[in-house]
Design an enzyme around this catalytic site. Structure first.
Site, PDB file in Angstrom:
ATOM      1  N   ASN A  85       0.884  -1.262   0.049  1.00 31.88           N
ATOM      2  CA  ASN A  85      -0.066  -0.049  -0.145  1.00 31.88           C
ATOM      3  C   ASN A  85       0.834   1.307  -0.003  1.00 31.88           C
ATOM      4  OD1 ASN A  85      -2.331   1.648  -0.067  1.00 31.88           O
ATOM      5  ND2 ASN A  85      -2.782   1.208   2.148  1.00 31.88           N
TER       6      ASN A  85
ATOM      7  N   GLU B 282       1.098  -2.902  -5.163  1.00 33.54           N
ATOM      8  CA  GLU B 282       0.517  -1.807  -4.723  1.00 33.54           C
ATOM      9  C   GLU B 282       1.850  -0.680  -4.414  1.00 33.54           C
ATOM     10  OE1 GLU B 282      -3.579   0.502  -3.204  1.00 33.54           O
ATOM     11  OE2 GLU B 282      -3.165  -1.495  -2.480  1.00 33.54           O
TER      12      GLU B 282
ATOM     13  N   ASP C 296      -1.887  -9.936  -4.366  1.00 37.40           N
ATOM     14  CA  ASP C 296      -3.186  -9.634  -3.893  1.00 37.40           C
ATOM     15  C   ASP C 296      -4.255  -9.948  -4.873  1.00 37.40           C
ATOM     16  OD1 ASP C 296      -5.334  -8.300  -3.067  1.00 37.40           O
ATOM     17  OD2 ASP C 296      -4.737  -6.485  -2.890  1.00 37.40           O
TER      18      ASP C 296
ATOM     19  N   ASN D  37      -7.467  -9.781  -4.396  1.00 29.13           N
ATOM     20  CA  ASN D  37      -8.725  -9.073  -4.034  1.00 29.13           C
ATOM     21  C   ASN D  37     -10.092 -10.063  -4.137  1.00 29.13           C
ATOM     22  OD1 ASN D  37      -8.670  -6.424  -3.318  1.00 29.13           O
ATOM     23  ND2 ASN D  37      -7.379  -6.022  -4.998  1.00 29.13           N
TER      24      ASN D  37
ATOM     25  N   HIS E 261      -2.542  -4.510   4.657  1.00 31.54           N
ATOM     26  CA  HIS E 261      -2.489  -6.094   4.141  1.00 31.54           C
ATOM     27  C   HIS E 261      -1.281  -6.460   5.117  1.00 31.54           C
ATOM     28  CE1 HIS E 261      -4.463  -6.268   0.138  1.00 31.54           C
ATOM     29  NE2 HIS E 261      -4.511  -5.017   0.442  1.00 31.54           N
TER      30      HIS E 261
END
Length: 254
Positions: free
Chosen positions: A10, A36, A148, A150, A245
């Site tokens: 992130n 990310e 990830d 999602n 995360h």
């Protein structure tokens, strides 16, 4: 033994401010897959990781401060593949792959369905990615697809499956895609070794969700079935807190 860790940070710069480099040194990972990263290559402080023995391979999104993936490796790859050759995916910097002698490692950041338009893009991505992987496995059968995703696959992977049954990330069509992906010849490395509930990899920043462990398991290290004899360990490293995360680990014998 090869230790591979996948981590949606992130924002790589924010994660470094929270001590990501010290944690990585302690982790002894051979390969770190990042999602990310939210940075252009010139904003990614490679020297920090070079000093720990890693080479950095980066695929940034065209849009600043958005998406992006990277792989940090102590092992020199035979080949580096930036993107997947599908323009609308590659513009968002969602895929990178390193090929080694006996396996290939991918870092993939699947889209989130944050609104109807993005949900539509997410479903398009899933089908395009599936076809891409099926084709790729013909020449590279030993794949480790970290990232990830999602998507929570089953009810055990989400803290409140009933309340979230209509939420992006737990929609029936998304969950069916994970089942299809696994049926095509992949193993969910964590679930293969651990069938217990309450193991999550992402928590909302709202309502003290992480402290209460009200989370979702959306980060995976999927491995080709051909690599199953080499699978030694898979773990969720929930004590690492540089992001919303946490990292997920897989260890394979050489």
């Amino acid at each position: 033994m090869t230790k591979i860790i996948s981590y949606n940070v992130n924002g790589i710069r924010a994660a470094l401010r929270k001590g990501l480099d010290s944690w990585l040194e302690f982790s002894k990972a051979d390969i770190l897959c990042l999602q990310e990263i939210k940075s252009k290559p010139e904003q990614f402080d490679e020297k920090v990781f070079n000093n720990l023995g890693y080479s950095c391979f980066i695929n940034s999104a065209e849009k600043p401060g958005y998406s992006g993936v990277a792989i940090l490796s102590k092992v020199n790859p035979n080949h580096i593949e930036i993107g997947c050759g599908i323009e609308k995916i590659d513009l968002e910097g969602r895929i990178i792959r390193l090929d080694f002698t006996s396996y290939s490692v991918m870092s993939v950041y699947f889209p989130s369905g944050s609104n109807p338009l993005r949900q539509s893009f997410k479903m398009d991505f899933l089908e395009l990615f599936f076809d891409y992987i099926i084709d790729l496995k013909k020449t590279l059968p030993n794949l480790i697809v970290c990232g990830d995703y999602n998507i929570c696959h089953t009810a055990i992977d989400i803290h409140n499956p009933i309340a979230n049954k209509n939420s992006s990330g737990f929609l029936p069509e998304e969950r069916e895609w994970i089942s299809k992906f696994l049926s095509s010849g992949f193993i969910d490395s964590f679930r293969h070794l651990n069938d217990k509930p309450h193991h999550y990899t992402w928590w909302s920043y709202r309502a003290n969700a992480r402290a209460k462990n009200l989370g979702w398991r959306i980060d995976y290290n999927m491995i080709s079935e051909s690599l199953l004899p080499k699978l030694k360990r898979s773990a969720i490293l929930s004590k690492a807190k540089h992001s919303d995360h946490c990292p997920v680990l897989v260890e394979l014998s050489d």
